[in-house]
Design an enzyme around this catalytic site. Structure first.
Site, PDB file in Angstrom:
ATOM      1  CG  HIS A  14      11.307 -25.348  21.897  1.00  0.00           C
ATOM      2  ND1 HIS A  14      12.288 -24.897  21.036  1.00  0.00           N
ATOM      3  CD2 HIS A  14      10.664 -26.338  21.238  1.00  0.00           C
ATOM      4  CE1 HIS A  14      12.234 -25.600  19.908  1.00  0.00           C
ATOM      5  NE2 HIS A  14      11.250 -26.480  20.009  1.00  0.00           N
ATOM      6  CG  ASP A  16       7.969 -25.813  18.312  1.00  0.00           C
ATOM      7  OD1 ASP A  16       8.991 -26.257  17.775  1.00  0.00           O
ATOM      8  OD2 ASP A  16       7.527 -26.234  19.398  1.00  0.00           O
ATOM      9  CG  ASP A 126      11.745 -30.648  19.903  1.00  0.00           C
ATOM     10  OD1 ASP A 126      12.006 -31.826  20.198  1.00  0.00           O
ATOM     11  OD2 ASP A 126      10.603 -30.262  19.590  1.00  0.00           O
ATOM     12  CG  HIS A 352      11.991 -28.712  14.891  1.00  0.00           C
ATOM     13  ND1 HIS A 352      12.787 -27.747  15.440  1.00  0.00           N
ATOM     14  CD2 HIS A 352      10.977 -28.880  15.760  1.00  0.00           C
ATOM     15  CE1 HIS A 352      12.288 -27.358  16.596  1.00  0.00           C
ATOM     16  NE2 HIS A 352      11.179 -28.022  16.821  1.00  0.00           N
TER      17      HIS A 352
END
Length: 905
Positions: A14, A16, A126, A352
């Site tokens: 994941h 980010d 997420d 996010h």
């Protein structure tokens, strides 16, 4: 049919893009990950596939460093080893606009098309809660499944699933349905998207690992197909996963272990599902949890970012794109490449951890620069496209003298509007080529300003106000020559542009008043504390609060606009009020009150509060942060030392406005606190409405019984509204995404500033700039009305509050267009128009609406120069052609509908 238990292991990381480190530091490790991945695939070792986190921007970031790897990546995608798409970025769902969510899908699928294969799963690993219309968007993009980590079952600290007595769904697998009825198969990462992380190769360790992991997965799975996510945030690739799978197969011969991917997993999962699955309808906001880990308060972390984002989104989707369509109708180029560049730059701020304001300070400084780039690009497109349209307007009318100055006012909101306009007008300018530049300011400044009249095409005189702004430097950039600097004599012109056509314009003319000026009408300001127009009456009290009367219904709302201040010992993710604290308010604080503008078009009252509040949290707070005490368990309070914050509030009432608009300037010197503005409605109701993504969502005022958090905060887009069915109050905003409905007096509480000192989550990351020390602003509008925000169609007023009106000064010239025109007319009760643009891959016009109501309605649209019209999906695929013009199409309750048409040559 019997199905053998199968463990589907999906390798992923994941990613980010920016978070606890700034973008470039994260990218450094991304390049390492991608290089390792390519090396694994090239060696032909037992490594079958990798899921690239559902976001195409990862590849763009990688190719900026490794441009020579693009063809190799294409090959891996086409061989179905590397799985990409469907999004451009993994953006926050609630803090980005409806259109931003569509463009994220459009640009993601468009980018993936180049590679030939796209992973068809709505991937929200997420996302901090998901809007209720997501299944409808996914279905329109021909995506039938979704995977997500939050929103349904209670996910707590460190992403551990708690066992409440009631779940919205007993399984990870569920049917997720939008309000319109569209549904997809949803898969919750009940044990998080790292439940198959770091699989041991050592036999003894592997046995213990899989005994635990298999039991955990079976606990929430409705089928024998168990999902294990082999990775986590920025997780390096487990290069020996193939060997680890072989060990698992030897240890558990009754179970099949597969190095899988989402497309294959979803296909076999659907074959083994039980006949009945729980159906979850609408928003996934962790409603059935204790409320301590919803991450909803990211809506108020670094509010200045949300405000910049709202401005950028509005400029692109509500101004630049419509003006570009108008200009295209007239034969000019549609700036598709520049609009795409602006959108993609904006979406770099939409992941996010970026738009949520929950990263380290370096991340958010870089975001400000990106927002500024988008504003610059959008503003340039708006200026050029408006001028292109103006060049086609015949401003030379029979009532027009050559010395008149035409001003063309564009309304790109899609709704007819009455708007008070402020426009800076150059009355006279002298170029540097005409006079020594050092002499020009005195030359212009020595001239007396003439009295001004404002007239329309028929010669009717309109009330206007002028203010001398002196002499100012300017320049022109001719398309066929060198730049031309000048000085100009400037006035600010204020006037009411009434009945501005939706998606159109109207022309006004400035002329010297050779005859008597139009008599001034009565002032809106009745006294130093009283404002009134045909719709509302407002009275300001000594403490700065105000009583608002809806003159259409006689309903009175008292004591609006009191400010509330609370301590905040939470973090960028979650607000946490100190135990036992009673919030401070301005209820007993006297305000300085004065009138700063007063005439028949507009009146403005200024309020100043000098407010002493605690300086920061107490000394214990720092120790709790250092020990990484979870925000729920913190015991610190507020400091005994005080500082003064200054709130300067301007309450403005315009002629024809349905309610007052308010702007507050906050000079903040305090830390660790939250500032809200309160609107007690005293309306008896158990629910309220809030603008969300393609939906006016209905939400309960009181949480479910599992809720333990004293706060019950929510997300909003353009507005929040409370009604008892007979009367209502709607608070529109510009970039203020957090609100709460307080039980006492059914009060709407809107957050306008939050100061916090740390990122939070898994470590100690100080974020001093998140304290927001300095000067900040917030804007909202208070609109009383009959019934609900939908039935009264006040939602249009609330949406229009965010959309600026563009006024262009021009000269007297010939043209083929009239002085007033609508380029695209439409009608439809309860419909909200979302966008009008050209399609991404062809020159068709696409217009989009959504039905805000639970009742079926009809859209009637009359395209300019339209031919071959059709119904479209959100990803601009043709669904159904229409035979007749104007287009008439039924719109189901809560449906998102897009119509397209070709433009005649």
């Amino acid at each position: 049919m019997e199905f053998k238990t199968t463990a589907h292991i999906i390798s992923h990381s994941h990613w980010d893009r920016e978070w606890y480190m700034p973008f470039e530091k994260h990218r450094y490790y991304l390049v390492k990950l991608m290089d390792t991945l390519i090396d694994l695939f090239e060696k032909g070792e037992d490594f079958q596939s990798f899921h690239l986190d559902g976001q195409m921007i990862i590849l763009e970031d990688y190719f900026q460093i490794r441009p020579d790897k693009k063809e190799l990546i294409k090959k891996l995608v086409q061989e179905k080893k590397l799985h990409i798409g469907p999004w451009y970025v993994l953006q926050d769902a609630f803090l980005t606009s409806s259109e931003a969510n569509v463009r994220n899908m459009l640009y993601g699928l468009q980018a993936a098309k180049e590679y030939g294969v796209v992973s068809k799963v709505g991937y929200f690993p997420d996302t901090f809660g998901i809007y209720g219309q997501a299944p409808q968007l996914l279905q329109q993009a021909n995506i039938k499944t979704a995977a997500f980590g939050r929103g349904v079952k209670p996910t707590g600290f460190n992403n551990m699933v708690s066992d409440a007595k009631t779940f919205e769904s007993p399984y990870s697998e569920l049917k997720w349905k939008s309000p319109d009825g569209s549904a997809v198969l949803g898969v919750l990462f009940a044990n998080w998207y790292s439940n198959g992380n770091e699989v041991p190769v050592d036999r003894e360790s592997a046995k213990k690992y899989w005994e635990t992991k298999l039991a955990d997965a079976k606990k929430y799975s409705s089928t024998p197909n168990l999902l294990f996510m082999n990775g986590c945030d920025h997780q390096p690739i487990q290069v020996d996963i193939g060997e680890a799978i072989k060990v698992a197969e030897e240890l558990f011969p009754d179970i099949t272990f597969v190095h899988s991917n989402f497309d294959d997993y979803m296909e076999v999962l659907q074959e083994s599902l039980p006949e009945q699955l729980q159906t979850i309808t609408g928003e996934l906001r962790n409603q059935r949890t204790d409320g301590w880990s919803t991450l909803v308060n990211t809506a108020s972390a670094r509010i200045y970012l949300k405000q910049m984002n709202q401005k950028c989104q509005t400029l692109l989707e509500k101004v630049a794109e419509p003006l570009s369509v108008f200009s295209y109708f007239l034969g000019h180029e549609y700036p598709r490449d520049y609009l795409r560049y602006a959108w993609k730059t904006l979406m770099e701020n939409h992941p996010h951890d970026s738009i949520c304001g929950c990263s380290v300070d370096e991340v958010h400084r870089e975001m400000v620069t990106r927002f500024e780039k988008v504003q610059q690009t959008a503003s340039t497109i708006i200026e050029e496209k408006a001028n292109e349209v103006v060049s086609h307007i015949s401003t030379k009318q029979s009532v027009v003298d050559e010395d008149m100055i035409p001003v063309v006012v564009f309304n790109t909101s899609g709704n007819t509007r009455d708007v008070v306009i402020e426009k800076e007008v150059e009355l006279e300018k002298v170029y540097f080529s005409d006079m020594p530049f050092s002499e020009i300011p005195d030359f212009l400044g020595s001239k007396d300003l003439p009295d001004i009249n404002l007239v329309d095409k028929s010669g009717k005189v309109h009330v206007c106000k002028t203010k001398d702004l002196g002499t100012r430097f300017g320049y022109e950039l001719p398309g066929d020559g060198f730049r031309r600097p000048y000085y100009a004599r400037i006035i600010k012109l204020t006037f009411l542009a009434q009945s501005l056509p939706g998606y159109g314009y109207k022309t006004f003319y400035i002329k010297p008043a050779k005859e008597t000026k139009l008599n001034e009408q009565p002032s809106i300001n009745q006294c130093a504390r009283e404002l009134e127009n045909e719709f509302v009456h407002l009275f300001v009290h000594e403490n700065g609060s105000y009583t608002l009367t809806d003159k259409q219904t006689g309903k009175v709302f008292k004591n609006l606009g009191i400010y509330e201040n609370s301590g905040d010992i939470g973090n960028e993710y979650m607000f946490r009020r100190p135990n036992g604290e009673v919030p401070l308010t301005t209820k007993d604080l006297k305000a300085e009150i004065r009138v700063v503008e007063d005439h028949s078009l507009r009146s403005v009252i200024e309020l100043v509060h000098e407010w002493e509040i605690p300086k920061e949290a107490d000394e214990q707070f720092q120790r709790e942060k250092e020990l990484i005490v979870w925000h729920k368990d913190r015991l610190s309070g507020r400091s005994s030392e005080s500082v003064t914050i200054r709130l300067t509030t301007h309450i403005q009432l315009d002629q024809k406005a349905k309610g007052p608009s308010v702007k507050v300037t906050i000079e903040n010197q305090a830390k660790d606190h939250r500032l809200r503005v309160l609107f007690p409605t005293n309306l008896s109701t158990n629910e309220h409405y809030a603008d969300s993504i393609f939906e006016v969502a209905k939400r309960p005022n009181i949480p479910e019984r599992e809720w333990d958090n004293p706060s019950f905060d929510h997300h909003q887009q353009a507005f929040v509204s409370v009604t008892d069915g007979k009367h209502g109050m709607t608070i529109a905003n510009k970039g203020l995404h957090e609100y709460e409905i307080l039980e006492e007096q059914q009060t709407i509480a809107v957050t306008i500033l939050r100061s916090t000192s740390e990122l939070g989550d898994w470590g100690l990351f100080s974020t001093p700039e998140a304290q927001c020390i300095g000067t900040y602003q917030a804007e909202w509008m208070v609109i009383p009305h009959k019934g609900t925000v939908v039935e009264s169609e006040v939602f249009k007023e609330a949406y229009d509050f965010q959309v600026p009106v563009i006024a262009v000064q021009t000269d007297v010239h010939e043209g083929l267009l009239p002085t007033e025109k609508t380029f695209f007319s439409w009608e439809g009760k309860s419909l909200a128009i979302s966008s009008i643009k050209l399609a991404e891959e062809r020159d068709d016009v696409i217009a989009r609406w959504f039905n805000t109501s639970e009742k079926e309605t009809m859209v009637i649209a009359q395209p300019m120069q339209g031919t071959n019209s059709y119904k479209s999906t959100i990803v601009e695929n043709v669904k159904e052609p229409f035979e007749n013009t104007p287009i008439q199409e039924k719109v189901k309750p809560f449906e998102i509908i897009s119509l397209g048409w070709q433009v005649k040559e």
